[in-house]
Structure formats: structure tokens, C-alpha cells
Design an enzyme around this catalytic site. Structure first.
Site, PDB file in Angstrom:
ATOM      1  N   ARG A 100      13.383  -4.686  -1.834  1.00  9.93           N
ATOM      2  CA  ARG A 100      13.768  -3.380  -1.284  1.00  9.93           C
ATOM      3  C   ARG A 100      14.514  -3.497   0.042  1.00  9.93           C
ATOM      4  O   ARG A 100      14.815  -2.496   0.684  1.00  9.93           O
ATOM      5  CB  ARG A 100      12.538  -2.478  -1.121  1.00  9.93           C
ATOM      6  CG  ARG A 100      11.560  -2.927  -0.068  1.00  9.93           C
ATOM      7  CD  ARG A 100      10.296  -2.097  -0.068  1.00  9.93           C
ATOM      8  NE  ARG A 100       9.445  -2.463   1.062  1.00  9.93           N
ATOM      9  CZ  ARG A 100       8.934  -1.606   1.929  1.00  9.93           C
ATOM     10  NH1 ARG A 100       9.186  -0.322   1.814  1.00  9.93           N
ATOM     11  NH2 ARG A 100       8.170  -2.021   2.907  1.00  9.93           N
ATOM     12  N   HIS A 170       8.433   3.408  -5.746  1.00  7.89           N
ATOM     13  CA  HIS A 170       7.752   4.026  -4.600  1.00  7.89           C
ATOM     14  C   HIS A 170       8.495   5.324  -4.248  1.00  7.89           C
ATOM     15  O   HIS A 170       9.019   5.492  -3.146  1.00  7.89           O
ATOM     16  CB  HIS A 170       7.784   3.047  -3.431  1.00  7.89           C
ATOM     17  CG  HIS A 170       6.917   3.406  -2.259  1.00  7.89           C
ATOM     18  ND1 HIS A 170       6.758   4.688  -1.781  1.00  7.89           N
ATOM     19  CD2 HIS A 170       6.164   2.610  -1.447  1.00  7.89           C
ATOM     20  CE1 HIS A 170       5.960   4.674  -0.728  1.00  7.89           C
ATOM     21  NE2 HIS A 170       5.581   3.425  -0.512  1.00  7.89           N
ATOM     22  N   ASP A 215      -3.572   8.235   0.777  1.00 10.07           N
ATOM     23  CA  ASP A 215      -3.071   6.933   0.321  1.00 10.07           C
ATOM     24  C   ASP A 215      -4.044   6.452  -0.751  1.00 10.07           C
ATOM     25  O   ASP A 215      -5.060   5.845  -0.456  1.00 10.07           O
ATOM     26  CB  ASP A 215      -2.993   5.950   1.486  1.00 10.07           C
ATOM     27  CG  ASP A 215      -2.320   4.640   1.101  1.00 10.07           C
ATOM     28  OD1 ASP A 215      -1.934   4.488  -0.073  1.00 10.07           O
ATOM     29  OD2 ASP A 215      -2.191   3.772   1.984  1.00 10.07           O
ATOM     30  N   GLU A 274       3.922   7.661  -7.164  1.00  6.24           N
ATOM     31  CA  GLU A 274       4.526   6.377  -7.494  1.00  6.24           C
ATOM     32  C   GLU A 274       4.041   5.864  -8.851  1.00  6.24           C
ATOM     33  O   GLU A 274       2.842   5.843  -9.118  1.00  6.24           O
ATOM     34  CB  GLU A 274       4.206   5.371  -6.396  1.00  6.24           C
ATOM     35  CG  GLU A 274       4.552   5.882  -5.001  1.00  6.24           C
ATOM     36  CD  GLU A 274       4.021   5.006  -3.886  1.00  6.24           C
ATOM     37  OE1 GLU A 274       3.953   3.768  -4.089  1.00  6.24           O
ATOM     38  OE2 GLU A 274       3.659   5.537  -2.821  1.00  6.24           O
TER      39      GLU A 274
END
Length: 302
Positions: A100, A170, A215, A274
């Protein structure tokens, strides 16, 4: 290749062209009858996707995102590979892997018979990647832009030994107001709560709502999730293949303020849902074989 060379070889007249984007990074601009999109060759990352007739982008992209070699771009649909999260071997390698924050190659562009546009990007192992992760691989990403955005990440093992990966799209989704946003389809799923550095396993009782830092790695998920964005009067449907886990992330106020590439209030306008192989959802790829992680996004009007 230069922008001019890329356009000479891969441009599709009236639908796809290569441009110099922010930071001078080469990007692909797609604009056809079905949708508009922007793809960065740095990170192999879709940054924008807006179906025709829709007033808002599906994807969130930070106004303070970095556009430079070695840096990840905050927003769009980043690729985490060949691991999701922290370095699984504790060697201090970058979180979420190394693809990424480096340049991808253009493999092909295609105007499809149904009016969609397909872009294929790729990476192969180099001495640089083998110094980080000592495996031989070919990685392709197929991006299809139409009334639906379809992403396929194809991992091929070109070496002589089996390797293990975790991975993710993501993806950052734009929402009108996080306080009026729900994620549907995870009811009843167990999840690992990573917020605040935790690791506690819990169960989702009903729709996911976000009122603080979130999260979470959801386990044994189905293949259809939905973001109910009532502030923008729309739903974003996410369908997946090759994945048994999903992550829901929102940084909330404190982390937004701490991140140099986010505005302080960006947490109010984004949610990451995600498509992942994470936690215990580890993929083994034997020599000469491949695996596919697939995610599709479409807007449903309320």
C-alpha cells in the site's frame, strides 16, 4: 512509464486516461456512462468511485492524505498484503504489509462489452520485497468500474514453498454523519475488540452503531454487509468472496486528532468496513496455486 507512454499504450478514448495526480503521482481517471473513478498507481488504490447520477462519492478520501513514495494514502480502498495489522513475526516491518506504499504496474485496461471498464494492476517480487518478505509471488488487482465497483485481489505463489497470508481491502466509506450510520449484517457474530489496544472477544447483538472508537475483527461473517447511511439517504451494499472475517473501524475524536493525515473531525464522515482475511482467517497458498479476495460495492437508494 511516463504519463504519455501510459496513455499511448493503455488509454481508452472517452473513458479512461492517465493523469498526474496529487504529488505528481500517476493516476487513472475513469469516466464512462456508468460511473467516475480515480485510481492511484502508487499503492494500486482506488481513491474515488461515484456511480452516475449519485450526488456523493462512495469512498472517503482525506483532504490531508499523503501523496508520496513510501507513504500510504489515507482513504479510498487501500490494499493490506501479505499481512493485515501488525507484523505477524514482530520484526518491525510495516503494519498492513508493504504493497500500500509502493508503485504498482499497469497490466491491462479494457472497455468491456457491458459498458464497464476493467483495469488490471500488478506487482511481482523483487529483491526489495524479498528483503521484507522472502517469498516469490505475483499479485494482481482487477478493478471493474460500472454501476458496481468490483475489486479482486489475486495472489499467486510462484515459488517452491507454501506461504501464508492475511489481507484486506481496507476500504474507507464516506458517510453523511457517523451518528446516523449503522452497519448491518454482523448481528450475532463474535468479534475481537481491538479498540484501545484490547483483544477481548465479544458478540454483536444487533446492528453496529458507532459512538466511540471502534476497531473490531468480526469472525465467521456472511458475504453481504450493508452500510445504512441515513444522513445521505443511501445504503452501500458490500458483497464478498474468499473472506470469513470483516473489520469495522472508526478512529473517533482522539485518534483523528493524532493522525497528521486526517482532519480532526473526519471521524464524523467515515467508516471503514473491510473485507478481510484476518485473525484466524489465514490463507495458505501452495506453490503454483492462487487465492482470490473479492469485494463489490453498490449504492442502494433508501
Amino acid at each position: 512509464m511516463t504519463i504519455e507512454e501510459l496513455n499511448t499504450k493503455y488509454k481508452i478514448a472517452g473513458q479512461l486516461e492517465f493523469i498526474a495526480g496529487n504529488g505528481g503521482l500517476p493516476m487513472i481517471r475513469v469516466n464512462n456512462a456508468k460511473a467516475a473513478a480515480l485510481i492511484s498507481l502508487h499503492a494500486g488504490q482506488v481513491l474515488s468511485y461515484q456511480p452516475a447520477g449519485e450526488p456523493e462519492d462512495v469512498l472517503f478520501l482525506s483532504e490531508k492524505a499523503y501523496y508520496q513514495d513510501g507513504k500510504a494514502i489515507k482513504g479510498g480502498a487501500p490494499i493490506c498484503w501479505p499481512w493485515f495489522g501488525a507484523d505477524p513475526e514482530g520484526k518491525g516491518r510495516p503494519g498492513h504489509g508493504f504493497v500500500r506504499n509502493r508503485a504498482w504496474n499497469v497490466v491491462a485496461t479494457e472497455a468491456m462489452n457491458n459498458g464497464d471498464v476493467k483495469v488490471t494492476l500488478g506487482l511481482v517480487d523483487t529483491p526489495d520485497t524479498r528483503a521484507i518478505w522472502p517469498q516469490s509471488f505475483s499479485l494482481l488487482q482487477e478493478i471493474v468500474i460500472g454501476a458496481t465497483l468490483n475489486l479482486s485481489l489475486i495472489t499467486r505463489n510462484t515459488g517452491k514453498e507454501t506461504f501464508s497470508i492475511t489481507q484486506a481491502f481496507h476500504t474507507y466509506f464516506k458517510v453523511g454523519d457517523i451518528a446516523r450510520t449503522k452497519v448491518l449484517g454482523l448481528e450475532g457474530c463474535e468479534y475481537i475488540d481491538k479498540a484501545g489496544g484490547g483483544n477481548e472477544q465479544k458478540r454483536q447483538s444487533d446492528a453496529v452503531t458507532i459512538e466511540s472508537e471502534v476497531d473490531r475483527i468480526y469472525l465467521d461473517v456472511g458475504n453481504t454487509l450493508t452500510i445504512d447511511d441515513s444522513a445521505l439517504n443511501r445504503r452501500i451494499q458490500i458483497t464478498s468472496q474468499g473472506s470469513k472475517t470483516a473489520v469495522v473501524w472508526n478512529p473517533w475524536e482522539k485518534i483523528s486528532k493524532e493522525m497528521a493525515d486526517l482532519e480532526d473531525t473526519d471521524y464524523q464522515r467515515l467508516v471503514c468496513v473491510e473485507t478481510t482475511n484476518a485473525a484466524n482467517d489465514v490463507v495458505e497458498v501452495a506453490p503454483g496455486s492462487e487465492c482470490r479476495l473479492i469485494a463489490s460495492y453498490r449504492v442502494i437508494r433508501n
